[in-house]
Design an enzyme around this catalytic site. Structure first.
Site, PDB file in Angstrom:
ATOM      1  N   SER A   1       0.859  -1.188   0.000  1.00  0.00           N
ATOM      2  CA  SER A   1       0.000   0.000   0.000  1.00  0.00           C
ATOM      3  C   SER A   1       0.890   1.231   0.000  1.00  0.00           C
ATOM      4  CB  SER A   1      -0.865   0.009   1.267  1.00  0.00           C
ATOM      5  OG  SER A   1      -1.475   1.276   1.450  1.00  0.00           O
TER       6      SER A   1
ATOM      7  N   TYR B   1      -1.401  -0.085  10.580  1.00  0.00           N
ATOM      8  CA  TYR B   1      -1.710  -0.524   9.212  1.00  0.00           C
ATOM      9  C   TYR B   1      -0.506  -0.239   8.294  1.00  0.00           C
ATOM     10  CZ  TYR B   1      -3.726  -0.914   4.579  1.00  0.00           C
ATOM     11  OH  TYR B   1      -3.955  -1.288   3.265  1.00  0.00           O
TER      12      TYR B   1
HETATM   13  P1  NDP Z   1     -11.844  -5.608   0.712  1.00  0.00           P
HETATM   14  O1  NDP Z   1     -12.257  -5.394   2.121  1.00  0.00           O
HETATM   15  O2  NDP Z   1     -12.825  -5.301  -0.359  1.00  0.00           O
HETATM   16  O3  NDP Z   1     -11.337  -7.115   0.521  1.00  0.00           O
HETATM   17  C1  NDP Z   1     -10.524  -7.714   1.490  1.00  0.00           C
HETATM   18  C2  NDP Z   1     -10.463  -9.212   1.237  1.00  0.00           C
HETATM   19  O4  NDP Z   1      -9.596  -9.807   2.217  1.00  0.00           O
HETATM   20  C3  NDP Z   1     -11.818  -9.880   1.368  1.00  0.00           C
HETATM   21  O5  NDP Z   1     -11.997 -10.781   0.290  1.00  0.00           O
HETATM   22  C4  NDP Z   1     -11.721 -10.657   2.681  1.00  0.00           C
HETATM   23  O6  NDP Z   1     -12.426 -11.889   2.576  1.00  0.00           O
HETATM   24  C5  NDP Z   1     -10.212 -10.956   2.756  1.00  0.00           C
HETATM   25  N1  NDP Z   1      -9.782 -11.182   4.123  1.00  0.00           N
HETATM   26  C6  NDP Z   1      -9.691 -10.290   5.131  1.00  0.00           C
HETATM   27  N2  NDP Z   1      -9.302 -10.891   6.265  1.00  0.00           N
HETATM   28  C7  NDP Z   1      -9.134 -12.211   5.972  1.00  0.00           C
HETATM   29  C8  NDP Z   1      -8.755 -13.346   6.726  1.00  0.00           C
HETATM   30  N3  NDP Z   1      -8.457 -13.267   8.033  1.00  0.00           N
HETATM   31  N4  NDP Z   1      -8.693 -14.559   6.109  1.00  0.00           N
HETATM   32  C9  NDP Z   1      -8.999 -14.662   4.791  1.00  0.00           C
HETATM   33  N5  NDP Z   1      -9.355 -13.616   4.014  1.00  0.00           N
HETATM   34  C10 NDP Z   1      -9.435 -12.409   4.613  1.00  0.00           C
HETATM   35  O7  NDP Z   1     -10.509  -4.740   0.517  1.00  0.00           O
HETATM   36  P2  NDP Z   1      -9.552  -4.477  -0.738  1.00  0.00           P
HETATM   37  O8  NDP Z   1      -9.897  -5.314  -1.896  1.00  0.00           O
HETATM   38  O9  NDP Z   1      -9.464  -3.026  -0.916  1.00  0.00           O
HETATM   39  O10 NDP Z   1      -8.166  -4.951  -0.091  1.00  0.00           O
HETATM   40  C11 NDP Z   1      -7.368  -5.991  -0.599  1.00  0.00           C
HETATM   41  C12 NDP Z   1      -5.922  -5.729  -0.176  1.00  0.00           C
HETATM   42  O11 NDP Z   1      -5.490  -4.491  -0.746  1.00  0.00           O
HETATM   43  C13 NDP Z   1      -5.700  -5.610   1.323  1.00  0.00           C
HETATM   44  O12 NDP Z   1      -4.480  -6.243   1.639  1.00  0.00           O
HETATM   45  C14 NDP Z   1      -5.597  -4.097   1.538  1.00  0.00           C
HETATM   46  O13 NDP Z   1      -4.827  -3.775   2.673  1.00  0.00           O
HETATM   47  C15 NDP Z   1      -4.916  -3.673   0.266  1.00  0.00           C
HETATM   48  N6  NDP Z   1      -5.076  -2.288  -0.110  1.00  0.00           N
HETATM   49  C16 NDP Z   1      -6.309  -1.720  -0.238  1.00  0.00           C
HETATM   50  C17 NDP Z   1      -6.412  -0.380  -0.639  1.00  0.00           C
HETATM   51  C18 NDP Z   1      -7.710   0.319  -0.753  1.00  0.00           C
HETATM   52  O14 NDP Z   1      -7.725   1.588  -0.683  1.00  0.00           O
HETATM   53  N7  NDP Z   1      -8.816  -0.358  -0.965  1.00  0.00           N
HETATM   54  C19 NDP Z   1      -5.215   0.405  -0.974  1.00  0.00           C
HETATM   55  C20 NDP Z   1      -3.977  -0.296  -0.757  1.00  0.00           C
HETATM   56  C21 NDP Z   1      -3.923  -1.589  -0.388  1.00  0.00           C
HETATM   57  P3  NDP Z   1     -13.394 -12.504   3.704  1.00  0.00           P
HETATM   58  O15 NDP Z   1     -13.853 -11.375   4.572  1.00  0.00           O
HETATM   59  O16 NDP Z   1     -14.481 -13.180   2.942  1.00  0.00           O
HETATM   60  O17 NDP Z   1     -12.501 -13.481   4.415  1.00  0.00           O
HETATM   61  C1  8X3 Z   2      -5.079   1.702   1.659  1.00  0.00           C
HETATM   62  C2  8X3 Z   2      -4.745   3.047   1.095  1.00  0.00           C
HETATM   63  O1  8X3 Z   2      -4.304   5.480   1.664  1.00  0.00           O
HETATM   64  O2  8X3 Z   2      -6.107   4.337   2.874  1.00  0.00           O
HETATM   65  O3  8X3 Z   2      -3.947   0.954   1.870  1.00  0.00           O
HETATM   66  O4  8X3 Z   2      -3.827   3.817   3.381  1.00  0.00           O
HETATM   67  S1  8X3 Z   2      -4.740   4.225   2.318  1.00  0.00           S
END
Ligand code: NDP
Ligand code: 8X3
Length: 251
Positions: free
Chosen positions: A135, A148
Site C-alpha cells: 500500500s 496498518y
Molecule cells: P476488501 O475489504 O474489499 O477485501 C478484502 C479481502 O480480504 C476480502 O476478500 C476478505 O475476505 C479478505 N480477508 C480479510 N481478512 C481475511 C482473513 N483473516 N482470512 C482470509 N481472508 C481475509 O478490501 P480491498 O480489496 O481493498 O483490499 C485488498 C488488499 O489491498 C488488502 O491487503 C488491503 O490492505 C490492500 N489495499 C487496499 C487499498 C484500498 O484503498 N482499498 C489500498 C492499498 C492496499 P473474507 O472477509 O471473505 O474473508
Molecule cells: C489503503 C490506502 O491510503 O487508505 O492501503 O492507506 S490508504
C-alpha cells in the site's frame, strides 16, 4: 492453462482479479472466509475454479488448504497475497490494541503463512510469481496509519527480501502499492460504518478494483525474464501535503 491462487477473492481487488484472470483463461483457486460469495463468484466464471474457505490468520487452516488442493490445480503460477485489512484510524495513543493485532495477524502473519507454504514448490519448479498487496501506507506516513502502515511496510521489505533469497530460482516477486481505492476496505476499517467510509471517497474519484486488477494482470504477464519489483498507484486526486509544523500558539 496457468493457475493463480487469490486470497481475499470475496471482495474488492481479489474479486476483480478473479474476473480478469478468468476472462483471460486462467485456472483459479479462490480463497476467503465468506463461502457463499466464493460460490457465487465461481458460478459466473467459465474456467476451472477451486474454492478454499479458510482464515489466513490460522496456519493450521492454511496448511490444510494446501494439502486439499486438487491435482489439476497443484502447479500454481501466481500466488496473489491480497487478503488484508485496515482496522481503525485513531491516533496510536488511543488505538485499539485488538485492531493492531488483527492487522498484524492478517496482513503480516497470514501473508507469511501462505508464502512459506508455496515457496518450496515454486523454487523446485524454477518458476512462479508471488504478488503481494502492499500500500502507499507502507511508503508514506499519515495520521492514523500507524499499525496498518507498519504492516504494509513489512510487506514491502519482505517482498524485496524474498527476491534476494529467490535469486537464481526464476521465481518472481512483486509488491503492488495502491492508494485510495473504493472497495469494502473503508467499511471494514470503520467497523461497518458506511457513512464514515463514504466520506473517504467524497468529492474525488478514487481508484476502483478493476484499476488494480489490470495493474496486477500486467505485472503477472511480463516475459519470464522481467521482474516488476513494485508498482505504486494513486488516484490523480491523491497526493502529498506539506509537513505539518506544530506551533506554540496552536490550541
Ligand atoms: P476488501 O475489504 O474489499 O477485501 C478484502 C479481502 O480480504 C476480502 O476478500 C476478505 O475476505 C479478505 N480477508 C480479510 N481478512 C481475511 C482473513 N483473516 N482470512 C482470509 N481472508 C481475509 O478490501 P480491498 O480489496 O481493498 O483490499 C485488498 C488488499 O489491498 C488488502 O491487503 C488491503 O490492505 C490492500 N489495499 C487496499 C487499498 C484500498 O484503498 N482499498 C489500498 C492499498 C492496499 P473474507 O472477509 O471473505 O474473508
Ligand atoms: C489503503 C490506502 O491510503 O487508505 O492501503 O492507506 S490508504
Amino acid at each position: 492453462m496457468k493457475t493463480i491462487l487469490i486470497t481475499g477473492a470475496t471482495s474488492g481487488f481479489g474479486k476483480a482479479c478473479a474476473e480478469l484472470f478468468a476472462s483471460n483463461g486462467w485456472r483459479l483457486i479462490l480463497c476467503g472466509r465468506r463461502e457463499e460469495r466464493l460460490t457465487e463468484l465461481a458460478a459466473g466464471l467459465a474456467v476451472p475454479v477451486h474454492i478454499a474457505v479458510f482464515d489466513v490468520r490460522d496456519n493450521e487452516q492454511v496448511q490444510k488448504m494446501f494439502a486439499a488442493i486438487p491435482a489439476d490445480f497443484r502447479t500454481i503460477d501466481v500466488l496473489l497475497n491480497n487478503a488484508g485489512l485496515a482496522l481503525g484510524m485513531l491516533p496510536a495513543q488511543s488505538a485499539d490494541l485488538a485492531d493492531w493485532e488483527a492487522m498484524v495477524d492478517t496482513n503480516i502473519k497470514g501473508l507469511m503463512y501462505m508464502t512459506r507454504m508455496i515457496l518450496p514448490d515454486m523454487a523446485r519448479q524454477k518458476s512462479g510469481h508471488i504478488i503481494n498487496l502492499g500500500s502507499v501506507a507502507g511508503n508514506w506516513p499519515y495520521p492514523g496509519g500507524n499499525a496498518y502502515g507498519g504492516t504494509k511496510a513489512f510487506v514491502k521489505q519482505f517482498s524485496r527480501n524474498l527476491r534476494a533469497d529467490l535469486h537464481g530460482t526464476g521465481v518472481r516477486v512483486t509488491n503492488i502499492e495502491p492508494g485510495l481505492a473504493e472497495t469494502e476496505f473503508s467499511v471494514v476499517r470503520f467497523h461497518g460504518d458506511k457513512t464514515q467510509a463514504g466520506l473517504v471517497y467524497a468529492g474525488m474519484t478514487p481508484l476502483c478494483a478493476a484499476d488494480i486488477a489490470e495493474t496486477i494482470y500486467w505485472a503477472a504477464n511480463r516475459p519470464a525474464h522481467v521482474n516488476i519489483n513494485s508498482i505504486e498507484v494513486m488516484p490523480v486526486s491523491q497526493s502529498w501535503g506539506p509537513f505539518p509544523i506544530y506551533r506554540e500558539e496552536e490550541k
